[in-house]
Design a protein around this motif. Structure first.
Motif, PDB file in Angstrom:
ATOM      1  N   PHE A  62      -9.995  -1.939  -7.930  1.00  0.00           N
ATOM      2  CA  PHE A  62     -10.163  -1.348  -6.779  1.00  0.00           C
ATOM      3  C   PHE A  62      -9.145  -2.104  -5.637  1.00  0.00           C
ATOM      4  N   ILE A  63      -8.442  -1.686  -5.019  1.00  0.00           N
ATOM      5  CA  ILE A  63      -7.776  -1.962  -3.856  1.00  0.00           C
ATOM      6  C   ILE A  63      -8.106  -1.247  -2.333  1.00  0.00           C
ATOM      7  N   ARG A  64      -8.348  -2.158  -1.639  1.00  0.00           N
ATOM      8  CA  ARG A  64      -8.770  -1.868  -0.123  1.00  0.00           C
ATOM      9  C   ARG A  64      -7.635  -2.243   0.804  1.00  0.00           C
ATOM     10  N   TYR A  65      -7.015  -1.168   1.314  1.00  0.00           N
ATOM     11  CA  TYR A  65      -5.729  -1.465   2.224  1.00  0.00           C
ATOM     12  C   TYR A  65      -6.403  -1.470   3.830  1.00  0.00           C
ATOM     13  N   GLU A  66      -5.676  -2.285   4.630  1.00  0.00           N
ATOM     14  CA  GLU A  66      -5.777  -2.047   5.919  1.00  0.00           C
ATOM     15  C   GLU A  66      -4.444  -1.692   6.350  1.00  0.00           C
ATOM     16  N   ALA A 122      -5.364   7.993   1.169  1.00  0.00           N
ATOM     17  CA  ALA A 122      -4.856   7.552   2.536  1.00  0.00           C
ATOM     18  C   ALA A 122      -6.137   8.246   3.502  1.00  0.00           C
ATOM     19  N   PRO A 123      -6.092   7.655   4.795  1.00  0.00           N
ATOM     20  CA  PRO A 123      -6.994   8.252   5.561  1.00  0.00           C
ATOM     21  C   PRO A 123      -6.848   9.601   5.938  1.00  0.00           C
ATOM     22  N   HIS A 124      -8.015  10.293   6.121  1.00  0.00           N
ATOM     23  CA  HIS A 124      -7.902  11.713   6.395  1.00  0.00           C
ATOM     24  C   HIS A 124      -8.707  12.068   7.382  1.00  0.00           C
ATOM     25  N   GLU A 125      -9.916  11.713   7.577  1.00  0.00           N
ATOM     26  CA  GLU A 125     -10.909  11.710   8.515  1.00  0.00           C
ATOM     27  C   GLU A 125     -11.642  10.273   8.889  1.00  0.00           C
ATOM     28  N   GLY A 126     -12.147  10.119   9.948  1.00  0.00           N
ATOM     29  CA  GLY A 126     -12.975   8.811  10.088  1.00  0.00           C
ATOM     30  C   GLY A 126     -12.121   7.574  10.551  1.00  0.00           C
ATOM     31  N   SER A 127     -11.588   6.631   9.669  1.00  0.00           N
ATOM     32  CA  SER A 127     -11.137   5.587  10.030  1.00  0.00           C
ATOM     33  C   SER A 127      -9.708   5.808   9.807  1.00  0.00           C
ATOM     34  N   ALA A 128      -8.805   5.483  10.658  1.00  0.00           N
ATOM     35  CA  ALA A 128      -7.280   5.692  10.493  1.00  0.00           C
ATOM     36  C   ALA A 128      -6.679   4.694   9.890  1.00  0.00           C
ATOM     37  N   THR A 129      -7.179   3.400   9.510  1.00  0.00           N
ATOM     38  CA  THR A 129      -6.522   2.207   8.993  1.00  0.00           C
ATOM     39  C   THR A 129      -7.261   1.822   7.715  1.00  0.00           C
ATOM     40  N   THR A 130      -7.913   2.618   7.249  1.00  0.00           N
ATOM     41  CA  THR A 130      -8.469   1.854   5.747  1.00  0.00           C
ATOM     42  C   THR A 130      -8.001   3.039   4.552  1.00  0.00           C
ATOM     43  N   ALA A 131      -7.258   2.478   3.620  1.00  0.00           N
ATOM     44  CA  ALA A 131      -6.735   3.543   2.408  1.00  0.00           C
ATOM     45  C   ALA A 131      -7.113   2.568   1.143  1.00  0.00           C
ATOM     46  N   TYR A 132      -7.374   3.376  -0.019  1.00  0.00           N
ATOM     47  CA  TYR A 132      -7.842   2.778  -1.277  1.00  0.00           C
ATOM     48  C   TYR A 132      -6.753   2.975  -2.482  1.00  0.00           C
ATOM     49  N   ALA A 133      -6.928   2.292  -3.269  1.00  0.00           N
ATOM     50  CA  ALA A 133      -6.300   2.645  -4.742  1.00  0.00           C
ATOM     51  C   ALA A 133      -7.327   2.164  -5.998  1.00  0.00           C
TER      52      ALA A 133
END
Length: 110
Positions: A6-10, A42-53
């Motif tokens: 799991f990768i968490r991106y800012e 990618a962000p959709h609602e809520g945080s505009a800076t958090t993405a995952y893979a």
């Protein structure tokens, strides 16, 4: 035993489109280099800076071999350079987890 990376991106909130392009590029390179890609989010609602893979890989030894193939892959190299040049990824955290809740029951819709 399969593990999931799991990768968490800012990401830069103004770099969402660039992150989405980056994700689509990995959608081709990651499976070709030996990992079972679950997806990029990618962000959709809520945080505009958090993405995952997330992707599955056989074990940590397979992960090391996969990373070497990915670094040598022309599309992989190009995508790493794209992210470095555009600087839309501010931070990246990677962790490895094992699936422990299965087998799951079938989904029941109301």
């Amino acid at each position: 035993m399969t593990i999931t990376c799991f990768i968490r991106y800012e990401i830069d909130p103004f770099g969402k489109a660039a992150f989405e392009e980056y994700a689509r590029n990995w959608g081709q390179a990651i499976p070709r280099c030996g990992a079972d890609l679950i997806g990029y989010y990618a962000p959709h609602e809520g945080s505009a800076t958090t993405a995952y893979a997330a992707y599955n890989i056989e074990n940590l030894a397979a992960y090391e071999a996969y990373r070497a193939r990915l670094a040598a892959d022309p599309a992989g190299k190009a995508n790493y350079e794209f992210a470095k040049r555009e600087r839309f990824i501010l931070k990246e955290d990677r962790m490895f987890l094992k699936h422990v809740s299965g087998p799951h029951a079938k989904l029941v819709l109301p």
